[in-house]
Design a protein around this motif. Structure first.
Motif, PDB file in Angstrom:
ATOM      1  N   GLY A 123      19.250  -0.449  18.979  1.00  0.00           N
ATOM      2  CA  GLY A 123      18.473   0.152  20.047  1.00  0.00           C
ATOM      3  C   GLY A 123      18.490   1.666  20.002  1.00  0.00           C
ATOM      4  O   GLY A 123      17.533   2.320  20.421  1.00  0.00           O
ATOM      5  N   GLN A 170      21.298  -7.583  23.009  1.00  0.00           N
ATOM      6  CA  GLN A 170      20.368  -7.967  24.074  1.00  0.00           C
ATOM      7  C   GLN A 170      20.774  -7.362  25.404  1.00  0.00           C
ATOM      8  O   GLN A 170      21.960  -7.138  25.670  1.00  0.00           O
ATOM      9  CB  GLN A 170      20.321  -9.496  24.198  1.00  0.00           C
ATOM     10  N   GLY A 174      16.026  -4.394  29.104  1.00  0.00           N
ATOM     11  CA  GLY A 174      16.276  -3.447  28.021  1.00  0.00           C
ATOM     12  C   GLY A 174      15.808  -4.015  26.699  1.00  0.00           C
ATOM     13  O   GLY A 174      15.190  -5.078  26.639  1.00  0.00           O
ATOM     14  N   ASP A 175      16.122  -3.315  25.646  1.00  0.00           N
ATOM     15  CA  ASP A 175      15.721  -3.761  24.315  1.00  0.00           C
ATOM     16  C   ASP A 175      16.538  -4.963  23.878  1.00  0.00           C
ATOM     17  O   ASP A 175      17.729  -5.090  24.206  1.00  0.00           O
ATOM     18  CB  ASP A 175      15.906  -2.630  23.304  1.00  0.00           C
ATOM     19  N   CYS A 176      15.892  -5.836  23.101  1.00  0.00           N
ATOM     20  CA  CYS A 176      16.539  -7.036  22.569  1.00  0.00           C
ATOM     21  C   CYS A 176      16.191  -7.162  21.086  1.00  0.00           C
ATOM     22  O   CYS A 176      15.019  -7.311  20.729  1.00  0.00           O
ATOM     23  CB  CYS A 176      16.080  -8.282  23.319  1.00  0.00           C
ATOM     24  N   PHE A 177      17.221  -7.081  20.247  1.00  0.00           N
ATOM     25  CA  PHE A 177      17.020  -7.155  18.807  1.00  0.00           C
ATOM     26  C   PHE A 177      17.928  -8.223  18.206  1.00  0.00           C
ATOM     27  O   PHE A 177      19.031  -8.478  18.703  1.00  0.00           O
ATOM     28  CB  PHE A 177      17.359  -5.821  18.132  1.00  0.00           C
ATOM     29  N   ASN A 200      12.456  -7.792  16.826  1.00  0.00           N
ATOM     30  CA  ASN A 200      12.344  -7.493  18.251  1.00  0.00           C
ATOM     31  C   ASN A 200      12.175  -8.804  19.012  1.00  0.00           C
ATOM     32  O   ASN A 200      11.141  -9.455  18.941  1.00  0.00           O
ATOM     33  CB  ASN A 200      11.146  -6.570  18.497  1.00  0.00           C
ATOM     34  N   GLY A 202      12.320  -8.984  22.310  1.00  0.00           N
ATOM     35  CA  GLY A 202      11.862  -8.701  23.658  1.00  0.00           C
ATOM     36  C   GLY A 202      10.367  -8.901  23.835  1.00  0.00           C
ATOM     37  O   GLY A 202       9.628  -9.203  22.887  1.00  0.00           O
ATOM     38  N   HIS A 204       8.303  -6.500  24.961  1.00  0.00           N
ATOM     39  CA  HIS A 204       7.587  -5.232  24.908  1.00  0.00           C
ATOM     40  C   HIS A 204       7.878  -4.548  23.583  1.00  0.00           C
ATOM     41  O   HIS A 204       8.852  -4.864  22.905  1.00  0.00           O
ATOM     42  CB  HIS A 204       8.023  -4.323  26.071  1.00  0.00           C
ATOM     43  N   LYS A 205       7.024  -3.600  23.198  1.00  0.00           N
ATOM     44  CA  LYS A 205       7.274  -2.831  21.993  1.00  0.00           C
ATOM     45  C   LYS A 205       8.569  -2.035  22.151  1.00  0.00           C
ATOM     46  O   LYS A 205       8.885  -1.551  23.243  1.00  0.00           O
ATOM     47  CB  LYS A 205       6.114  -1.874  21.714  1.00  0.00           C
ATOM     48  N   ALA A 206       9.307  -1.921  21.054  1.00  0.00           N
ATOM     49  CA  ALA A 206      10.600  -1.237  21.131  1.00  0.00           C
ATOM     50  C   ALA A 206      10.833  -0.423  19.862  1.00  0.00           C
ATOM     51  O   ALA A 206      10.590  -0.913  18.754  1.00  0.00           O
ATOM     52  CB  ALA A 206      11.732  -2.248  21.312  1.00  0.00           C
ATOM     53  N   LEU A 208      12.961   1.104  16.873  1.00  0.00           N
ATOM     54  CA  LEU A 208      14.142   0.650  16.138  1.00  0.00           C
ATOM     55  C   LEU A 208      14.869   1.834  15.527  1.00  0.00           C
ATOM     56  O   LEU A 208      14.256   2.705  14.902  1.00  0.00           O
ATOM     57  CB  LEU A 208      13.725  -0.313  15.028  1.00  0.00           C
TER      58      LEU A 208
END
Length: 395
Positions: A123, A170, A174-177, A200, A202, A204-206, A208
């Protein structure tokens, strides 16, 4: 046995294997390999290492110890009798429960830092601070997250052993990878291959972040060792590194009071997109010797060299660090467009390998490869931090 899969950790079945010890002398496939192999899986029991799983894999004269409990990092290795490691003040693997990331103003990650290879991301990475109201800590979370899946695939026809682990980072809102990493041992490779797929998870776009913190000590690092890199552009990270720019390539002996220096590179790649960095000590009692980091520049476009040639007790080490982004503060890297933006369900893949050379012809060949790539493009050296590369250049 031609093909064999050994499941060691699996969340879906709540499986965590008891200690495992296998080797080619116990298996009918031993003669077909032409060289010995072994596999050992155990859980450490004492001190801050209690609960840390260690998977040791050996194929011929190559062996590495993998830490699934610590983000699938590589603790240390041995190739052709030469150790791949460094002597950190953190003397043993530390269970993530004993690594408070918020400690020391967000520098708590350093409480567990002693691996040959640890990942910085996913993240975020870089220094700690406040990113648009969100507190982030040094180099992210992934190195202190345990794998929930681990298996070993042994193939006699392919003459290889692969270790596959899965780690997820995760957070609610928040971001989840997901990180799926594969370490490959091959009978014709004097080192190890690393392949990562980051996804990704999640909605939504995140953005890296990922940097591979590869940390090397003696005997590859010693007085007079040099790092060889074909580059388009080289720039110091900050004023401290700028003061040493004339000797960026050469290393000091252990030096009390040495302040760390970091240098940023845009490496040159060949037609297949492959680049490399080579650390070579001066020829001495150990004979010809070099360590090469070969990486795919399409997915790892940047490289950092971290020089930390302080006294041995403080941690005499250098880092050769291929990366998705430079290890600057997260918001700065985001603003510079160096963080790939992953759509929901999208993945990003990286590949690189470590290889050790102990024959003069092989050392000469890998150094010649660096020279050949450098002749394609004259390298530009910035004597001060470069705007767009370092926040210190923006001041």
């Amino acid at each position: 046995m031609d093909e064999k899969t050994i499941l060691l950790i699996d969340e879906t079945t709540n499986r965590h294997a008891a200690p495992v010890c296998l080797n080619s002398t116990l298996d009918d496939a031993g003669p077909a390999w032409g060289q010995p192999w072994s596999l050992r899986f155990e859980t450490l029991k004492t001190g801050v290492s209690a609960g840390v799983d260690v998977l040791s894999v050996q194929l011929g004269d190559v062996s590495f110890e993998i830490l699934p409990t610590r983000g699938m990092g590589l603790w240390k290795g041995t190739v052709s009798g030469f150790p791949l490691k460094w002597n950190s003040p953190v003397s043993r693997p530390v269970h993530p429960a004993y690594v408070p990331l918020q400690d020391r103003g967000g520098l708590g990650w350093l409480h567990g830092f002693n691996e040959l290879l640890c990942r910085c991301g996913m993240g975020f990475n870089g220094p700690p601070g406040n990113d648009a109201g969100k507190t982030i800590t040094l180099h992210g979370r992934v190195a202190n997250l345990p794998a929930h899946h681990l298996r070993v695939e042994i193939s006699a026809p392919k003459q290889q052993i692969q270790v596959i682990g899965v780690v997820e980072e995760q957070s609610m809102f928040g971001d989840c990878f997901r990180l799926e990493t594969t370490y490959t041992f091959r009978s014709n490779l004097s080192g190890i291959e690393i392949f990562d797929r980051m996804t990704n998870l999640g909605g939504h776009k995140a953005p890296l972040s990922m940097l591979y913190h590869l940390n090397i000590g003696e005997p590859f690092l010693q007085q007079g060792s040099q790092v060889h890199i074909p580059f388009r552009t080289l720039a110091p990270r900050d004023a401290q590194a700028a003061s040493g720019i004339s000797t960026w390539q050469t290393y000091l002996p252990p030096t009390t009071g040495y302040a760390e220096e970091a240098y940023f590179f845009d490496p040159i790649a060949d037609e297949q997109g492959q680049s490399l960095a080579v650390l070579a000590p001066p020829e001495g009692n150990q004979g010809p010797l070099a360590l090469a980091v070969k990486f795919d520049k399409h997915s790892l476009p940047w490289l950092t060299v971290w020089k930390n040639t302080c006294d041995v007790a403080t941690g005499y080490v250098t880092g050769i660090e291929p990366s998705v982004n430079f290890p600057n503060f997260h918001s700065f890297e985001r603003e510079q467009g160096r963080l790939p933006l992953l759509a929901p369900g999208a993945s990003y893949e990286t590949r690189f390998e470590l290889e050790v050379f102990t024959q003069q012809r092989d050392v000469d060949a890998v150094l010649s490869r660096v020279h050949e790539l450098q002749t394609l493009i004259p390298g530009v050296i910035h004597h001060f931090p470069k705007p767009g590369w370092s926040p210190s250049a923006e001041v």
